[in-house]
Scaffold this active site. Structure first.
Site, PDB file in Angstrom:
ATOM      1  CD  GLU A   1      -3.149   3.024  -5.846  1.00  0.00           C
ATOM      2  OE1 GLU A   1      -1.709   2.951  -5.124  1.00  0.00           O
ATOM      3  OE2 GLU A   1      -3.530   3.160  -6.237  1.00  0.00           O
TER       4      GLU A   1
ATOM      5  NE  ARG B   1      -4.442  -1.234   0.348  1.00  0.00           N
ATOM      6  CZ  ARG B   1      -4.550  -2.425  -0.671  1.00  0.00           C
ATOM      7  NH1 ARG B   1      -3.364  -2.693  -1.495  1.00  0.00           N
ATOM      8  NH2 ARG B   1      -5.675  -2.909  -0.857  1.00  0.00           N
TER       9      ARG B   1
ATOM     10  CG  HIS C   1      -3.355  -0.696  -6.846  1.00  0.00           C
ATOM     11  ND1 HIS C   1      -4.059   0.120  -5.577  1.00  0.00           N
ATOM     12  CD2 HIS C   1      -2.992  -2.326  -6.174  1.00  0.00           C
ATOM     13  CE1 HIS C   1      -4.110  -1.054  -4.692  1.00  0.00           C
ATOM     14  NE2 HIS C   1      -3.575  -2.280  -5.348  1.00  0.00           N
TER      15      HIS C   1
HETATM   16  C1  GLV Z   1      -5.077  -5.095  -3.723  1.00  0.00           C
HETATM   17  O1  GLV Z   1      -4.580  -3.753  -3.731  1.00  0.00           O
HETATM   18  C2  GLV Z   1      -5.788  -5.650  -2.683  1.00  0.00           C
HETATM   19  O2  GLV Z   1      -5.643  -5.493  -1.857  1.00  0.00           O
HETATM   20  O3  GLV Z   1      -6.400  -6.910  -2.978  1.00  0.00           O
END
Ligand code: GLV
Ligand code: GLV
Length: 321
Positions: free
Chosen positions: A266, A237, A284
């Protein structure tokens, strides 16, 4: 049953849900506007949400007492206020397990891309700059036999450890809240305090969830411990890394490079990050394989089906960790 889905997801999941009720999908190719989300959720029995939706007190109040489950289409659930969910008696589920390989593979893809300067040299080709072979051009870092520091040894971190050790003969160091005797035995992995791991590793990769404890886990102080030849990878993250500090560290070439799939604010990038040659950026997409996304859709749907049938969910999020 009324089931709200906040974006189009793979059909396999939607088809399962249509067997048990009316499925309302937000079909526009953008994040559902907040007001629209709050309107749609009112009176719904279940919601399938993305990591872009804030599921908080306001959300649960807008939903009302009909809402039984929110199935998050992600393994991470930092977008959800678990305490509020508990207060409102709403079950929260995620999609663990099915995206482990996909995220681990993307982690390796970023490692290779940064170490071997793949994106920079691709741009060089596309702009017609390749006029002769370069004995000293685009020199990168070899990965074979190097030391990999894994921060967060959950499913994904473990998968990365196995792949890197078996495939690239890497020495595995890890830092986590707990020890893994199994990995220490199987891969000769070593547990280290964070600072030691940062100092010893050639590549540092992050696989922790975002919590109060992991926010800015990697900041200026931590970056300054890393080797000048080191690479940082983040597929976890964004806010786990202080992006401004990372920008400066990359700009001043205090580390070799970084591979980032997630960002602190983001979808915005820290100003200037996109201009640096020594960072590889992806939007992402670590779980974005056909296999993983289809399985995520099915697992999210199955969690909803179980809970609306009065059975326990498959992947409950128990409490705030
Ligand atoms: C993507 O970032 C997830 O947490 O699945
Ligand atoms: C997520 O699946 C993790 O445990 O790393």
């Amino acid at each position: 049953m009324r089931i709200v889905v906040t974006r189009r997801i793979p059909e396999e999941g939607l088809a399962l849900l249509r067997r048990i009720g009316t499925v309302e999908v937000y079909t526009h190719d953008k994040i559902i506007p907040r007001a629209e989300l709050l309107k749609r959720i009112h009176g719904a029995n279940a919601a399938l949400t993305l990591l872009t939706e804030k599921v908080d007190a306001e959300f649960f109040e807008a939903a009302g007492s009909s809402l039984k489950i929110v199935a998050n289409y992600a393994v991470g659930f930092d977008n959800i206020d678990i305490r509020e969910a508990n207060k409102h008696g709403v079950v929260i589920t995620n999609t663990p397990g099915v995206l482990t390989e996909a995220v681990a593979e993307h982690t390796l893809a970023l490692m290779f891309a940064v170490a071997r300067r793949v994106v920079e040299s691709d741009a060089f080709m596309r702009t017609g700059q390749y006029t002769h072979w370069l004995p000293l051009g685009f020199l990168g870092q070899s990965l074979w036999g190097k030391t990999l520091g894994i921060i967060g040894l959950g499913r994904i971190g473990t998968w990365v450890a196995e792949a890197a050790h078996r495939g690239l003969n890497m020495q595995i160091l890890y830092h986590d809240s707990g020890r893994s005797d199994e990995l220490e035995m199987k891969l000769n992995a070593e547990y280290h305090e964070l600072d030691v791991l940062l100092r010893k590793s050639d590549i540092v990769t992050l696989h922790v969830p975002l919590t109060d404890e992991t926010q800015h886990l990697i900041g200026e102080r931590e970056l300054s411990k890393m080797k000048p030849t080191a690479i940082l990878i983040n597929t976890a993250r964004g806010p786990v890394v202080d992006e401004q500090a990372l920008y400066h560290s990359l700009h001043e070439r205090k580390i070799f490079g970084a591979g980032l799939d997630v960002f602190e604010h983001e979808p915005k990038l820290y100003h200037g990050l996109e201009k640096l040659p020594n960072v590889v950026l992806t939007p992402h997409i670590a779980s974005a394989t056909n296999e993983a996304r289809q399985a995520m859709a099915e697992i999210a749907a199955r969690n909803i089906i179980e809970v609306l049938a009065g059975r326990p969910p498959l992947n409950p999020i128990k409490s705030e960790s």
